[in-house]
Write an enzyme that holds these catalytic residues in place. Structure first.
Site, short mmCIF file in Angstrom:
data_model
loop_
_atom_site.label_atom_id
_atom_site.label_comp_id
_atom_site.label_asym_id
_atom_site.label_seq_id
_atom_site.Cartn_x
_atom_site.Cartn_y
_atom_site.Cartn_z
N CYS A 141 117.20 89.89 29.40
CA CYS A 141 116.67 91.19 30.40
C CYS A 141 117.46 92.65 29.80
CB CYS A 141 117.10 90.89 31.59
SG CYS A 141 117.35 92.17 32.89
N TYR A 182 94.55 94.96 43.57
CA TYR A 182 95.62 93.85 43.76
C TYR A 182 94.81 92.60 44.06
CZ TYR A 182 98.87 90.58 45.29
OH TYR A 182 99.27 89.18 45.50
N CYS A 194 115.05 87.94 41.53
CA CYS A 194 115.20 89.40 40.99
C CYS A 194 114.66 90.25 42.16
CB CYS A 194 114.22 89.83 39.77
SG CYS A 194 114.76 91.46 39.06
N ASP A 225 102.31 93.63 42.20
CA ASP A 225 102.83 93.92 43.51
C ASP A 225 104.16 94.47 43.34
OD1 ASP A 225 104.43 91.91 43.10
OD2 ASP A 225 103.99 90.85 44.96
N GLU A 272 95.91 86.05 50.47
CA GLU A 272 96.44 87.49 49.68
C GLU A 272 96.45 88.41 50.65
OE1 GLU A 272 97.95 87.96 47.07
OE2 GLU A 272 97.82 85.94 46.37
N CYS A 281 118.65 83.58 36.93
CA CYS A 281 117.15 83.92 36.32
C CYS A 281 117.04 83.26 34.94
CB CYS A 281 117.60 85.64 36.02
SG CYS A 281 116.18 86.44 35.29
N CYS A 310 120.97 87.28 39.42
CA CYS A 310 121.07 87.34 37.91
C CYS A 310 121.54 85.88 37.11
CB CYS A 310 121.64 88.42 37.55
SG CYS A 310 121.04 90.03 37.92
#
Length: 292
Positions: free
Chosen positions: A207, A118, A191, A136, A35, A201, A198
């Site tokens: 959406c 975060y 995305c 994020d 991270e 997705c 799309c």
């Protein structure tokens, strides 16, 4: 729920990238290292360095025992090297105050040096399966589009963004953690900011952005980050010299890396202030903790 957690988690289970810090055998320490390294740095650059670090320093106490100079050398070209020192400081605190085990709750993680909102939530979710809103840039974009129908997220707001993500997390802890990982993956690979895929997705049908006709983002312009010629660039060049030699160097060896004397000296001074460079008793320059 604005984003169907079943659909998204099923998609993640079958389509997610096989990243080493996502594997079941990865320790919480491995997740924490990943991270910190992944902040503002692409996966492809992080993965080989992450493997090297975990092989060399498999537990926090191992990293804590290394000098700051060793840590900066091993950080290599990942950029933003203060992250390496923050990770070293966190490892020291984990080793001395937490029995060499990365804490599992957000508040304790936040008490570690250099660990922000975060990272604390990401470690709680991805290492320990906790229900914590992990926000994020990718997650903010997915929520802006799928939930709010906007082309992209506006300027970050910690309070608003946390509330937005918390509202769509499943209540079950383990499912919430998987959902958080899936949200992040969706923003990273499907995305995306410039060319969203799309058609691929899993939550396309629900959406809000799609239903609204995919309106263009019309919010405040985002600052674009250039690199060449910036202070960050010059600081990196100066650090490259010190990483490339086992001995301290005289200032003349640093002066050759950049022609603008004022900028170069300002950057060297900032590296000293940040603790990324030390000056030895005889006036030479070195990575911290290696020479007195």
């Amino acid at each position: 729920m604005p984003i169907d957690s079943e659909l998204l988690i099923d998609w993640f289970e079958s389509c997610a990238r096989d990243l080493p810090w996502r594997r079941p055998e990865c320790t919480a320490w491995g997740v924490l290292v990943s991270e910190i390294m992944l902040q503002q740095t692409p996966v492809a650059r992080v993965e080989p360095i992450w493997h090297e670090w975990l092989a060399r320093w498999p537990v926090p106490s191992a990293l804590a025992a290394a000098s700051q100079g060793e840590v900066l050398r091993a950080w290599g070209k990942l950029g933003y090297p203060r992250r390496a020192l923050r990770l070293h400081a966190a490892a020291t605190a984990i080793a001395t105050e937490h029995g060499d085990v990365v804490p599992s709750d957000v508040d304790t993680l936040l008490s570690l040096p250099g660990i922000g909102a975060y990272t604390a939530r990401a470690v709680a979710a991805f290492a320990y399966g906790k229900r914590a809103p992990v926000v994020d840039t990718n997650v903010r974009r997915v929520v802006a589009r799928a939930v709010h129908g906007a082309g992209d997220a506006g300027p970050p707001s910690n309070t608003r963004d946390m509330a937005d993500v918390s509202a769509i997390l499943p209540l079950d802890e383990a499912r919430a953690a998987r959902f958080s990982a899936a949200l992040m993956e969706l923003g990273a690979v499907v995305c995306t900011a410039r060319s969203p895929r799309c058609a691929d997705c899993p939550v396309y049908a629900d959406c809000a952005w799609q239903k609204a006709g995919r309106p263009a983002y019309n919010g405040p312009a985002k600052a674009t980050q250039k690199y060449a010629g910036t202070d960050r660039h010059v600081r990196g060049l100066l650090l490259d010299v010190l990483r490339g030699t086992p001995e301290p160097v005289w200032k003349a060896s640093l002066d050759v890396v950049w022609p603008d004397t004022g900028q170069r000296d300002r950057c060297l001074d900032s590296l000293l202030v940040d603790g990324l460079v030390e000056q030895t008793a005889d006036g030479r320059f070195a990575l911290p903790g290696e020479h007195k």
